[in-house]
Write an enzyme that holds these catalytic residues in place. Structure first.
Site, PDB file in Angstrom:
ATOM      1  N   LYS A  30       0.781  -1.327   0.013  1.00 62.37           N
ATOM      2  CA  LYS A  30       0.063   0.087   0.056  1.00 62.37           C
ATOM      3  C   LYS A  30       0.936   1.203   0.141  1.00 62.37           C
ATOM      4  O   LYS A  30       1.336   1.672   0.942  1.00 62.37           O
ATOM      5  CB  LYS A  30      -0.730  -0.041   1.326  1.00 62.37           C
TER       6      LYS A  30
ATOM      7  N   GLU B 104       9.966   1.305  10.463  1.00 64.39           N
ATOM      8  CA  GLU B 104      11.057   2.222  10.429  1.00 64.39           C
ATOM      9  C   GLU B 104      10.277   3.468  10.685  1.00 64.39           C
ATOM     10  O   GLU B 104       9.692   4.029   9.707  1.00 64.39           O
ATOM     11  CB  GLU B 104      11.450   2.169   9.037  1.00 64.39           C
TER      12      GLU B 104
ATOM     13  N   GLU C   8      10.694  16.806  14.697  1.00 64.99           N
ATOM     14  CA  GLU C   8      11.153  16.311  13.322  1.00 64.99           C
ATOM     15  C   GLU C   8      10.372  17.405  12.351  1.00 64.99           C
ATOM     16  O   GLU C   8       9.292  17.565  12.083  1.00 64.99           O
ATOM     17  CB  GLU C   8      10.589  14.842  12.934  1.00 64.99           C
TER      18      GLU C   8
ATOM     19  N   GLY D 272       2.940   4.397  13.078  1.00 64.90           N
ATOM     20  CA  GLY D 272       3.720   3.134  13.569  1.00 64.90           C
ATOM     21  C   GLY D 272       3.160   2.786  14.898  1.00 64.90           C
ATOM     22  O   GLY D 272       2.974   1.467  15.098  1.00 64.90           O
TER      23      GLY D 272
HETATM   24  P1  NAD Z   1       2.753   8.794   7.732  1.00 69.82           P
HETATM   25  O1  NAD Z   1       2.912   7.892   8.952  1.00 69.82           O
HETATM   26  O2  NAD Z   1       1.789   9.786   7.760  1.00 69.82           O
HETATM   27  O3  NAD Z   1       2.225   7.804   6.265  1.00 69.82           O
HETATM   28  C1  NAD Z   1       2.825   6.377   6.042  1.00 69.82           C
HETATM   29  C2  NAD Z   1       1.923   5.423   5.528  1.00 69.82           C
HETATM   30  O4  NAD Z   1       1.167   5.142   6.238  1.00 69.82           O
HETATM   31  C3  NAD Z   1       1.252   6.030   4.472  1.00 69.82           C
HETATM   32  O5  NAD Z   1       1.205   5.137   3.264  1.00 69.82           O
HETATM   33  C4  NAD Z   1      -0.150   6.282   4.890  1.00 69.82           C
HETATM   34  O6  NAD Z   1      -1.127   6.157   4.050  1.00 69.82           O
HETATM   35  C5  NAD Z   1      -0.271   5.093   5.896  1.00 69.82           C
HETATM   36  N1  NAD Z   1      -1.006   5.194   6.908  1.00 69.82           N
HETATM   37  C6  NAD Z   1      -1.893   6.462   7.427  1.00 69.82           C
HETATM   38  N2  NAD Z   1      -2.346   6.300   8.405  1.00 69.82           N
HETATM   39  C7  NAD Z   1      -2.252   4.659   8.983  1.00 69.82           C
HETATM   40  C8  NAD Z   1      -2.800   3.748   9.816  1.00 69.82           C
HETATM   41  N3  NAD Z   1      -3.527   4.299  10.777  1.00 69.82           N
HETATM   42  N4  NAD Z   1      -2.421   2.756   9.819  1.00 69.82           N
HETATM   43  C9  NAD Z   1      -1.635   2.153   8.801  1.00 69.82           C
HETATM   44  N5  NAD Z   1      -1.193   2.985   7.691  1.00 69.82           N
HETATM   45  C10 NAD Z   1      -1.559   4.186   8.002  1.00 69.82           C
HETATM   46  O7  NAD Z   1       4.217   9.038   7.208  1.00 69.82           O
HETATM   47  P2  NAD Z   1       4.666  10.072   5.976  1.00 69.82           P
HETATM   48  O8  NAD Z   1       4.081  11.613   6.139  1.00 69.82           O
HETATM   49  O9  NAD Z   1       4.257   9.553   4.462  1.00 69.82           O
HETATM   50  O10 NAD Z   1       6.276   9.892   5.988  1.00 69.82           O
HETATM   51  C11 NAD Z   1       6.991  10.754   6.766  1.00 69.82           C
HETATM   52  C12 NAD Z   1       7.637  10.259   7.927  1.00 69.82           C
HETATM   53  O11 NAD Z   1       8.234   8.974   7.696  1.00 69.82           O
HETATM   54  C13 NAD Z   1       8.552  10.866   8.680  1.00 69.82           C
HETATM   55  O12 NAD Z   1       8.225  10.975  10.137  1.00 69.82           O
HETATM   56  C14 NAD Z   1       9.952  10.178   8.380  1.00 69.82           C
HETATM   57  O13 NAD Z   1      10.809  10.169   9.307  1.00 69.82           O
HETATM   58  C15 NAD Z   1       9.377   8.720   8.397  1.00 69.82           C
HETATM   59  N6  NAD Z   1      10.289   7.820   7.533  1.00 69.82           N
HETATM   60  C16 NAD Z   1      11.016   6.973   8.112  1.00 69.82           C
HETATM   61  C17 NAD Z   1      12.028   6.140   7.660  1.00 69.82           C
HETATM   62  C18 NAD Z   1      12.887   5.315   8.479  1.00 69.82           C
HETATM   63  O14 NAD Z   1      13.534   4.418   7.562  1.00 69.82           O
HETATM   64  N7  NAD Z   1      13.020   5.073   9.603  1.00 69.82           N
HETATM   65  C19 NAD Z   1      11.914   6.516   6.252  1.00 69.82           C
HETATM   66  C20 NAD Z   1      11.247   7.301   5.527  1.00 69.82           C
HETATM   67  C21 NAD Z   1      10.339   7.942   6.204  1.00 69.82           C
END
Ligand code: NAD
Length: 469
Positions: free
Chosen positions: A169, A242, A373, A225
């Site tokens: 997804k 992650e 962040e 997460g």
């Molecule tokens: P996000 O958590 O908003 O969304 C990530 C994904 O989760 C999307 O596909 C979203 O549709 C999905 N999602 C949203 N709500 C959900 C739920 N309740 N249950 C399951 N899935 C759900 O993150 P973002 O804004 O897309 O990405 C930015 C964040 O990602 C930053 O905090 C960044 O640090 C982190 N990030 C971490 C790593 C790592 O390797 N540690 C790598 C890249 C990004």
């Protein structure tokens, strides 16, 4: 106009829930339209993956390796198209999108060639005990919008290498590159081995709760997460999380500023700062602070901001309006508290979510731009006098993804590195991820690792065979 569909059991399908647009962040115009998957369609995707698992798990290792190389070949053959899709939905400049596609190929080939070990735990006269690695079943991949293709590869390829099948997804902000990837994968693999559904929170929660999904590999924010972790408890799903980061870097006294300024700039502003392990807080010894700030400001001002498809562009837009709002708000908050903005400091007045690289000083821990962040192009630079104090400030943070130490004395740098509370510490570098080096966070930055053999084994269940002779 492009159409974003689902991909289930070898076929493209329209979604059945709400419609959505994918916005080009450089123009604010729709780049594609699609519909989210319904929960029933998720069930269909999971059923297809479960069915495919019965045969995919039996495919001999050498054959799986060859098939994964075939996928790498297909990505290479379609590299230009994939890179251009990434620029148009994610916003990064074309050269960086090409790096992302190149990385996807490299990670695919590396994982293709990894051997899945059988561990001999005891081999005595009366007994032989072996540890075997078995696939888990159906793995769900949930990805963010910052490095969408690369992260999809990081999730999907090790899952396949170890004999699992996949439902992925992508983020609804950047789904098209992953859809194209899944199409290419489906040209090489049997139907149902890799499927794709669209959606955001609702479908993400349905994935996390799904009784027939065995593992979720998630890259994204810490609150999401945490939500996945609680929803996944029902069938004790395996999880690799992650999550967010707020990486600190410490510049030691005696560092050659001319030698490190470019590296610091690039690792703070990589992908417009939208990189999990970007350098997000810079602690600089008083003796070097002003000179380094001047260099970073000069490097910022030399950037060429524009649509990433245009020639000569070095810096693209922020990916979405919400993230642009976060960056603007944190910089304004710092300004209101007396911070000095050395360059940048406000969004450009033009179409697109453009925010120039911004260097902010006269700040310290306790200010939101330092504590939270920012995930965007604004770097706080914090002056320190005492190294122990700098280490304490670096560790005074809920996140623990990466960190770095910069300086000529590698012995001293190593001593400082060992005191930082994070999953990876780079010395004279930052944000460098490699296919053979495990990567993951501690504290609120996640659990588990990706990459290397340790990352691969997270897609497996250890089975002990205890044979009495
Ligand atoms: P996000 O958590 O908003 O969304 C990530 C994904 O989760 C999307 O596909 C979203 O549709 C999905 N999602 C949203 N709500 C959900 C739920 N309740 N249950 C399951 N899935 C759900 O993150 P973002 O804004 O897309 O990405 C930015 C964040 O990602 C930053 O905090 C960044 O640090 C982190 N990030 C971490 C790593 C790592 O390797 N540690 C790598 C890249 C990004």
């Amino acid at each position: 106009m492009n159409t974003c569909t689902l991909f289930i059991n070898g076929d493209r399908l329209s979604g059945q829930a709400d419609a959505f647009s994918v916005i080009n962040p450089a123009t604010e115009q729709p780049f594609a339209q699609g519909q989210y998957a319904s929960v029933e369609q998720l069930d269909q995707a999971v059923a297809a993956a479960r069915q495919a698992f019965t045969s995919w798990r039996q495919v001999p290792d050498a054959e799986r390796t060859a098939l994964l190389h075939k996928i790498a070949d297909a990505i290479e053959a379609n590299a230009d198209e994939l890179a251009r899709i990434i620029v148009q939905e994610q916003g990064k400049p074309l050269f960086l999108a090409q790096v992302e596609v190149g990385g996807a190929v490299a990670w695919t080939r590396y994982n293709a060639d990894l051997e899945i070990p059988v561990e001999v735990i005891e081999d005595s006269e009366h007994k032989r005990v072996e540890g075997h690695r078995k696939p888990l079943g159906v793995v769900a991949s949930i990805t963010p919008w910052n490095w969408p293709l690369m992260i999809a590869i990081w999730h999907i390829i090790p899952a396949l290498r170890t004999g699992n099948t996949v439902v992925c997804k992508p983020s609804g902000l950047t789904p098209l590159n992953t859809l194209r990837l899944v199409e290419l994968i489906n040209e090489a693999l049997p139907a149902g081995v890799v499927n794709l559904v669209t959606g955001e929170r609702e479908i993400g929660e349905a994935i996390s709760r799904h009784a027939a999904i065995d593992k979720v590999i998630f890259t994204g924010s810490t609150p999401t997460g945490q939500n996945i972790m609680s929803n996944a408890a029902g069938n004790l799903k395996r999880l690799t999380l992650e999550l967010g980061g707020n990486d600190a870097a410490i510049v030691l006294p005696g560092t050659d500023i001319d030698a490190v300024a470019e590296g610091i700039f690039q690792s703070a502003f990589l992908n417009m700062g939208q990189t999990c392990a970007a350098l997000k807080r810079l602690y600089v010894h008083d003796s070097l602070h002003d000179a380094l700030c001047d260099k970073l400001a000069a490097l910022s001002e030399a950037q060429v901001l524009d649509n990433g498809l245009n020639e000569g562009v070095t810096f693209g837009p922020v990916q979405n309006a919400r993230q642009l709002g976060v960056v603007s708000e944190l910089v304004e908050d710092a300004r209101a508290q007396g911070a000095r903005i050395l360059c940048g400091g406000q969004a450009l007045e033009r179409d697109g979510y453009f925010y120039p690289p911004t260097i902010v000083t006269d700040v310290s821990n306790g200010i939101r731009l330092v504590d939270e962040e920012q995930f965007g192009p604004a770097l706080p630079v914090i002056r320190y006098q005492d190294l122990d104090e700098a280490i304490a400030m670096a560790n005074d943070c809920g996140y623990g993804l990466g960190g770095s130490v910069w300086g000529p004395d590698l012995e001293q740098a190593n001593q400082v590195a060992r005191q930082l509370e994070c999953g990876t510490v780079w010395i004279n570098g930052h944000a460098e991820v490699l296919p053979h080096v495990p990567f993951g966070g501690c504290k609120l930055s996640g659990m588990g690792v990706e990459f290397g053999i340790d990352g691969l084994l997270e897609y497996t269940q250890l089975q002990i065979i205890n044979c009495n002779r």
